[in-house]
Design an enzyme around this catalytic site. Structure first.
Site, PDB file in Angstrom:
ATOM      1  N   GLU A 209      34.398  -8.478  17.842  1.00  0.00           N
ATOM      2  CA  GLU A 209      33.109  -9.430  17.738  1.00  0.00           C
ATOM      3  C   GLU A 209      32.033  -8.904  18.270  1.00  0.00           C
ATOM      4  OE1 GLU A 209      34.376 -13.229  19.832  1.00  0.00           O
ATOM      5  OE2 GLU A 209      35.539 -13.677  18.205  1.00  0.00           O
ATOM      6  N   GLU A 315      41.681 -14.454  14.374  1.00  0.00           N
ATOM      7  CA  GLU A 315      41.485 -15.599  15.501  1.00  0.00           C
ATOM      8  C   GLU A 315      41.219 -16.716  14.936  1.00  0.00           C
ATOM      9  OE1 GLU A 315      38.831 -14.873  19.000  1.00  0.00           O
ATOM     10  OE2 GLU A 315      39.397 -12.609  18.937  1.00  0.00           O
TER      11      GLU A 315
END
Ligand SMILES: *[C@@H]1O[C@H](CO)[C@@H](O)[C@H](O)[C@H]1NC(C)=O
Length: 422
Positions: A209, A315
């Protein structure tokens, strides 16, 4: 192609003829194109997250301890060390790995921070996580699971999230070349460490991320870092010999269309893209009805199925709200109940998070439907990895609690709602 060549790292440049030939597709330790990834993250273990283990933070008695950096900095080092060691020894054990395998999953993704590998001057981090990662790899091998080693925190923080180790108002990784070079060295170390066991560690994620939402200054650094990481992971022996490890890039919060054509075959081999799909980190998303959550999950299938790399939803969660305590940060409230600054209340969080004993049967039915909608949709790509295996007090997020509570099936292909996406 030329634009791409000019931005290749020196390491890759010297090895370029071999890459361009594309005559040596890798022999991956998992058949990513033909078999679906079904997995779970081991969140909050080797990188602390306040919402996954709120007790570790509450027990400090210091409200300024909001991430692993401050956890190591703002209490006695001996206390921090003892708490971390106890946590590493108990949060995940081989019986968790066995339970994950018994639930029909084939992958675990293990977040780890740079500070497990090296700590720079002035950085308070406590290391000692690496032997646990290596133990987990052994346990995974014993139980037939594949491991994704996921660098979740980089020096300076790549996103400013508490789950990068350091909660900051603006991330500091991309703007400092020393930070990036330190990260490159860690990826080399990880790649070399596991190059000989790609049957258990088939895939490495060089950075979780990065904050692409902060603009092109970040994205330019990320793209260059992905080129360097390709070289570091594909050539783990420091020679022109290729390894078989798959490289798992993160989309940096950009639409998949942004990455179309990036590091594709035949010039690049064994590259996969990781995308994270959540529906609770904005007012619009927490305001969705149950049916709107399901429809939004189903709508992801088309862009996943048309993407040109293996695409893993690395995720996601069946939780529909941001109600879990500290989910938005320690001391920060939830949008759903209006306790988050600037948010508009949608409803009460009671019965939507915490212990499943407070969940109504209709809520559990919805969790099952939403779980199945996501699994069926994300299998239009290369598969999925739920966040996360367990949480102290957020059963809506916990795969383990979902298995026990019946909203996650004992076999992930055993659908009750096979037509949920129409
Ligand atoms: C860049 O980061 C390093 C640590 O990785 C730090 O020592 C150095 O002071 C930083 N440089 C600047 C200009 O902030």
């Amino acid at each position: 192609m030329l634009g791409r060549l000019t931005s290749l790292s020196l390491v890759v440049l010297t090895l370029l003829p071999r890459i361009v030939l594309g005559d040596n597709p890798i022999n991956a330790g998992f058949p990513y194109g033909s078999q679906k990834v079904r997995g779970v993250n081991l969140g909050g273990w080797l990188v602390l997250e306040p919402w996954i283990t709120p007790s570790l933070f509450d027990n400090t008695g210091n409200p300024n301890i909001v991430d692993e950096w401050t956890f190591c900095q703002m209490q006695s080092r001996a206390t921090a060390q003892a708490t971390l060691t106890q946590h590493w020894n108990t949060w995940i054990t081989e019986s968790d790995i066995a339970a994950i395998a018994a639930a029909g999953l084939n992958h675990i993704r293990i977040p780890i921070g740079y500070w497990a590998f090296e700590v720079g001057p002035g950085e308070p981090y406590i290391s000692g996580q690496l032997p646990y990662l290596q133990k987990a790899v052994t346990w995974a091998g014993n139980n037939g699971l594949k491991v994704i080693v996921d660098l979740h925190g980089a020096p300076g923080s790549q996103n400013g999230f508490d789950n990068s180790g350091q909660r900051l108002s603006f991330p500091g990784w991309h703007s400092n070349n020393t930070n990036v070079q330190r990260t490159d060295a860690i990826i080399k170390q990880i790649a070399s460490m596991f190059a000989g066991q790609t049957n258990v560690v088939p895939i490495i994620a060089p950075l979780n991320e990065p904050a692409g939402f902060d603009g092109t200054a970040v994205l330019d650094v990320v793209r260059q870092y992905w080129y360097d990481s390709y070289g570091n992971i594909r050539f783990p022996y420091g020679t022109s010999q290729q390894g078989n490890t798959v490289v798992l890039l993160h989309d940096a919060f950009q639409p998949l269309s942004y990455w179309q054509g990036f590091q594709t075959a035949p010039n690049w081999q064994g590259v996969a893209m990781d995308t994270h799909i959540y529906q609770m980190f904005s007012q619009d998303e927490v305001s969705r009805t149950n049916q709107e959550h399901i429809s939004a999950a189903c709508a992801e299938a088309s862009s996943l199925s048309s993407f040109d790399l293996w695409i893993i939803v690395g995720e996601w969660t069946p939780a529909p709200t941001d109600c879990a305590k500290y989910l938005n940060g320690r001391g920060v409230g939830a949008r759903y109940d209006g306790s988050f600054s600037g948010s508009t209340r949608v409803g009460s969080c009671t019965g939507l998070t915490g212990s499943a004993s407070s969940f109504s049967s209709s809520y559990k039915t919805f969790l099952r439907q939403y779980w199945e909608a996501q699994v069926q949709s994300y299998e239009a790509g290369s598969g999925w990895i739920q966040w996360t295996w367990k949480a102290e007090n957020a059963d809506d997020w916990s795969y383990q609690a979902g298995l026990a509570g019946g909203w996650i099936p004992q076999n992930p292909t055993q659908y009750q709602y096979p037509n949920i996406c129409g």
